[in-house]
Design a protein around this motif. Structure first.
Motif, PDB file in Angstrom:
ATOM      1  N   UNK B 309      23.472  72.796 -59.600  1.00  0.00           N
ATOM      2  CA  UNK B 309      23.273  72.506 -58.109  1.00  0.00           C
ATOM      3  C   UNK B 309      22.271  73.449 -57.366  1.00  0.00           C
ATOM      4  N   UNK B 312      18.970  72.620 -58.006  1.00  0.00           N
ATOM      5  CA  UNK B 312      18.420  71.198 -57.456  1.00  0.00           C
ATOM      6  C   UNK B 312      18.446  70.435 -58.595  1.00  0.00           C
ATOM      7  N   UNK B 313      19.133  70.523 -59.823  1.00  0.00           N
ATOM      8  CA  UNK B 313      19.115  69.910 -60.818  1.00  0.00           C
ATOM      9  C   UNK B 313      20.068  68.774 -61.138  1.00  0.00           C
ATOM     10  N   UNK B 314      21.001  68.866 -60.243  1.00  0.00           N
ATOM     11  CA  UNK B 314      22.066  68.054 -60.250  1.00  0.00           C
ATOM     12  C   UNK B 314      22.203  67.033 -58.853  1.00  0.00           C
ATOM     13  N   UNK B 315      22.573  66.023 -59.072  1.00  0.00           N
ATOM     14  CA  UNK B 315      22.680  65.332 -57.843  1.00  0.00           C
ATOM     15  C   UNK B 315      23.707  65.779 -56.920  1.00  0.00           C
ATOM     16  N   UNK B 316      23.842  66.160 -55.853  1.00  0.00           N
ATOM     17  CA  UNK B 316      24.663  66.596 -54.787  1.00  0.00           C
ATOM     18  C   UNK B 316      25.667  65.609 -54.543  1.00  0.00           C
ATOM     19  N   UNK B 317      25.292  64.414 -54.203  1.00  0.00           N
ATOM     20  CA  UNK B 317      26.010  63.298 -53.670  1.00  0.00           C
ATOM     21  C   UNK B 317      27.107  62.870 -55.161  1.00  0.00           C
ATOM     22  N   UNK B 318      26.406  62.752 -56.237  1.00  0.00           N
ATOM     23  CA  UNK B 318      27.302  62.158 -57.472  1.00  0.00           C
ATOM     24  C   UNK B 318      28.341  63.334 -57.739  1.00  0.00           C
ATOM     25  N   UNK B 320      29.589  65.639 -55.754  1.00  0.00           N
ATOM     26  CA  UNK B 320      30.804  65.633 -54.612  1.00  0.00           C
ATOM     27  C   UNK B 320      31.731  64.700 -55.119  1.00  0.00           C
ATOM     28  N   UNK B 321      31.423  63.463 -55.262  1.00  0.00           N
ATOM     29  CA  UNK B 321      32.002  62.460 -55.662  1.00  0.00           C
ATOM     30  C   UNK B 321      33.037  62.731 -56.823  1.00  0.00           C
TER      31      UNK B 321
END
Lengths: 335, 335
Positions: B309, B312-318, B320-321
């Protein structure tokens, strides 16, 4: 915020990467939607564009109402597009409970920049909560980056809350000010001055030039009273005229210098890393609240207890615990 | 915030209801504690004192640093205790990320009031988050009420966030101002002016009296520009001198008049009812965050994903879910 005629995942991702402004707008609307079915695709869109995001300079612009934020952004943006940049403008509107902000809402504003193909202006969705807007403003920013915009300007008005939110998503935070304000003003803005990377005295034109120069000196002196920043940057105080377009080049040069220095000392990436972590936290909070208040068990229990909570007959602390217990499954059934 | 030598539930409740200041302080510390074992008793203490709370006038006092909030509260509090009231002073400190506020932290402040047996002053806990402080400030307020204090003064500094939190827990919100500030100042404070029930120009003494009178007129005029409040109250603009103790009686009379009018038109109770609901929401948010970040599954998964995270290699939105799914039990096991 219902997204009608939803596109397919591929259409969204390809459209954004192609720089299709219509699809970019629809992707931002999708991401802002609170519909679970929209969120499912939004998540995948964000995963798809992620590798193409991050390559912009993100600049927050704040200042009191009347300081000329829109005119500044328009003139500054115009200079940047002339230099070959692609500029996106986003707004974070605190949407106070009492009044409804009109930030970027007025369609007649920024006409000049809005009509330029090298720029993209996204008004703030009306009536959204601060948490929602700021969480989704970041996603909007990444979408703009993936669409090829390399300078993102985020406008916010000065009520404290939104500024801290914006500071948490930009690389450079610029505070616009006016000449002719005394010590009290500095006191009020102390919290904001502390988080600013530069102060710019706007409207330094005509008969106001002398006052602007004095204010510049005054603020520069005042800044010495603040502790040094961890990144070693000493926030400069500049003057500019958005109308006569003076001083704007210097502001851009300052931002570029900042980026170079911060890349060298490692702060640039450190700051973004920290921002990504708090972004994750914000997203978690946002999702939790959405799910919590949509949960059937919670809704039922809320219906039972709210009348007595309103009257002050039930302990808020105890009932909050009970509700969180229900939501997280520690209390399966309520009699 | 570990509570040592914890008392029994009965000792806490009886001590508070007896007006024992030492036990009141310990009960507030208990309520502020984030230890689960403390929270369990704290909840029961709050349930025990609940029927004896609510009978005070709750007044929020805000203003920029340097406006003289502490001196005002000391003089105003002194006048109230002379009238036979019991006055408690609490502080909400926004504790900005960059600077650590010193609100009520300086032990030498409010010496005069602090030494009076009819008054109780509770400094803000250092280093707490805004959410935590404001959630627990309400509990502290109820504890003071149960201990017999019938006027609660809540001090906060002007950075927006904390003022909105305080507005949400008081009956009357008072904005202290200084004479000699121009239009820009009014612009900045617009958000705060809108939520104020009265504006008081402090330091209206000596050579400053004329300026204070002018400022009073100016602000009174400016207030006409704001939309009428739903409760029909037109916020008065007053002047006072905290040092020479002039104008303070009038301010108290104004608060009493406000209470009478609001009791008649029903706004007093409506406002408190609404505040209790948002208080419940705040408590839910606060509890959720505590439990979430203490959860073992969450901690483990966080350890796995945070490095990516950050980059910036993982999507924060995904992600978090995914984390909220894990917490709420929708994903039982993670490979």
């Amino acid at each position: 915020m219902l997204t009608k005629n939803r596109l397919s995942l591929t259409e969204y991702v390809k459209g954004v990467l192609d720089g299709d402004r219509m699809i970019l707008s629809r992707a931002i609307t999708l991401v802002e939607s609170s519909l679970p079915s929209d969120q499912l695709i939004a998540e995948k869109v964000m995963e798809g564009i992620l590798p193409y995001s991050g390559k912009s300079i993100r600049i927050g612009v704040t200042g009191v109402p009347g300081v000329g934020k829109s005119t500044f952004i328009e003139s500054f943006g115009k200079i940047l597009v002339e230099k070959g940049h692609k500029v996106a403008v986003l707004a974070v509107d605190p949407s106070s409970q009492q009044s409804h902000g009109s930030i970027l809402g007025d369609k007649t504003r920024m006409e000049n920049l809005a009509s330029d193909k090298r720029a993209y202006i996204r008004p703030s969705p009306a009536g959204s909560t601060l948490g929602g807007v700021s969480a989704r403003t970041r996603e909007g920013m990444l979408l703009c980056e993936a669409a090829g915009f390399d300078v993102i300007l985020i406008e916010t008005v000065g009520v404290g809350q939104s500024e801290i939110a914006v500071k948490g998503m930009v690389d450079f935070f610029l505070l616009l000010m006016l000449a002719g304000a005394g010590d009290e003003l500095q006191g009020i803005k102390k919290g904001i001055i502390e988080i600013s990377d530069a102060m710019v005295i706007n409207k330094a034109d005509g008969s106001n030039q002398e006052a602007a120069k004095n204010a510049r000196r005054e603020y520069a002196n005042a800044l010495h009273l603040f502790p040094a920043k961890e990144n070693g940057w000493i926030p400069p105080v500049k003057t500019c005229s958005s109308i006569y377009q003076t001083g704007l080049e210097e502001i851009w040069e300052m931002v570029v210098t900042y980026k170079q220095k911060m890349l060298v000392n490692g702060y640039w990436e450190d700051n973004r890393s920290r921002q990504r972590i708090s972004w994750l936290h914000e997203n978690i909070r946002y999702l939790f609240e959405q799910r919590f208040f949509q949960n059937e068990k919670i809704k039922n229990r809320m219906d039972q207890i709210l009348p007595e909570i309103r009257l002050g007959k039930l302990s808020v602390m105890a009932k909050a615990k009970e509700l969180v217990d229900i939501f997280t499954g520690q209390i399966k059934d309520i009699e």
